[in-house]
Every structure is written in structure tokens, then in C-alpha cells.
Design a protein around this motif. Structure first.
Motif, PDB file in Angstrom:
ATOM      1  N   ILE A   1       9.525   0.865  -7.762  1.00 39.94           N
ATOM      2  CA  ILE A   1       8.168   1.133  -7.254  1.00 39.94           C
ATOM      3  C   ILE A   1       7.326  -0.133  -7.304  1.00 39.94           C
ATOM      4  N   ASN A   2       7.441  -0.894  -8.384  1.00 41.76           N
ATOM      5  CA  ASN A   2       6.693  -2.152  -8.481  1.00 41.76           C
ATOM      6  C   ASN A   2       7.141  -3.147  -7.421  1.00 41.76           C
ATOM      7  N   THR A   3       8.430  -3.177  -7.127  1.00 49.65           N
ATOM      8  CA  THR A   3       8.938  -4.069  -6.080  1.00 49.65           C
ATOM      9  C   THR A   3       8.373  -3.688  -4.721  1.00 49.65           C
ATOM     10  N   ILE A   4       8.355  -2.408  -4.425  1.00 48.85           N
ATOM     11  CA  ILE A   4       7.826  -1.944  -3.139  1.00 48.85           C
ATOM     12  C   ILE A   4       6.336  -2.257  -3.022  1.00 48.85           C
ATOM     13  N   LEU A   5       5.579  -1.998  -4.072  1.00 52.45           N
ATOM     14  CA  LEU A   5       4.143  -2.290  -4.044  1.00 52.45           C
ATOM     15  C   LEU A   5       3.883  -3.785  -3.905  1.00 52.45           C
ATOM     16  N   THR A   6       4.676  -4.598  -4.573  1.00 52.11           N
ATOM     17  CA  THR A   6       4.535  -6.052  -4.449  1.00 52.11           C
ATOM     18  C   THR A   6       4.854  -6.506  -3.031  1.00 52.11           C
ATOM     19  N   ASP A   7       5.911  -5.943  -2.435  1.00 56.47           N
ATOM     20  CA  ASP A   7       6.264  -6.301  -1.061  1.00 56.47           C
ATOM     21  C   ASP A   7       5.153  -5.932  -0.087  1.00 56.47           C
ATOM     22  N   ILE A   8       4.589  -4.734  -0.229  1.00 54.01           N
ATOM     23  CA  ILE A   8       3.496  -4.310   0.648  1.00 54.01           C
ATOM     24  C   ILE A   8       2.295  -5.230   0.481  1.00 54.01           C
ATOM     25  N   ASN A   9       2.010  -5.615  -0.750  1.00 55.65           N
ATOM     26  CA  ASN A   9       0.898  -6.528  -1.012  1.00 55.65           C
ATOM     27  C   ASN A   9       1.139  -7.883  -0.363  1.00 55.65           C
ATOM     28  N   HIS A  10       2.349  -8.407  -0.461  1.00 49.76           N
ATOM     29  CA  HIS A  10       2.641  -9.711   0.131  1.00 49.76           C
ATOM     30  C   HIS A  10       2.606  -9.667   1.652  1.00 49.76           C
ATOM     31  N   VAL A  11       3.070  -8.577   2.236  1.00 45.64           N
ATOM     32  CA  VAL A  11       3.142  -8.502   3.700  1.00 45.64           C
ATOM     33  C   VAL A  11       1.768  -8.266   4.317  1.00 45.64           C
ATOM     34  N   PHE A  12       1.024  -7.287   3.799  1.00 46.82           N
ATOM     35  CA  PHE A  12      -0.227  -6.893   4.454  1.00 46.82           C
ATOM     36  C   PHE A  12      -1.470  -7.577   3.899  1.00 46.82           C
ATOM     37  N   VAL A  13      -1.523  -7.841   2.615  1.00 52.76           N
ATOM     38  CA  VAL A  13      -2.743  -8.381   2.019  1.00 52.76           C
ATOM     39  C   VAL A  13      -2.726  -9.901   2.016  1.00 52.76           C
ATOM     40  N   LYS A  14      -1.705 -10.490   1.425  1.00 54.04           N
ATOM     41  CA  LYS A  14      -1.656 -11.945   1.307  1.00 54.04           C
ATOM     42  C   LYS A  14      -1.151 -12.633   2.573  1.00 54.04           C
ATOM     43  N   GLY A  15      -0.210 -11.995   3.245  1.00 54.93           N
ATOM     44  CA  GLY A  15       0.370 -12.613   4.433  1.00 54.93           C
ATOM     45  C   GLY A  15       1.416 -13.651   4.106  1.00 54.93           C
TER      46      GLY A  15
END
Length: 50
Positions: free
Chosen positions: A5-19
């Protein structure tokens, strides 16, 4: 399970928030979003015709 779950949340954060994401993170997020969306589209009856 918590690590996944932490990996998925980190991936979503990197893709959509940080870019700032690599190809693996982009692929995980794509499949995470594409599978449910395609299931809903095909469950309704037919693929949208343009």
C-alpha cells in the motif's frame, strides 16, 4: 500488505503530484487505474464509439 500500500501511494504521489517518476512507477499507476476503468466500461455494455 502495508508495504504494498505504501508503494502504491508513493507511486501515485510521484506520478501525479511531483511529476518525477520512472517508467516502473508510471506502469504501476497505469494498471492500477486502467483495469477498473476498463472493467466498468465493458460492464456497461459496449466500448464508447466516436
Amino acid at each position: 500488505m502495508k508495504n504494498a500500500i505504501n508503494t502504491i501511494l508513493t507511486d501515485i504521489n510521484h506520478v501525479f503530484v511531483k511529476g518525477e517518476s520512472d517508467k516502473v512507477e508510471q506502469a504501476r499507476v497505469f494498471f492500477l487505474l486502467a483495469v477498473p476503468i476498463m472493467s466498468i466500461i465493458f460492464g456497461i455494455g459496449e466500448f464508447p464509439i466516436y
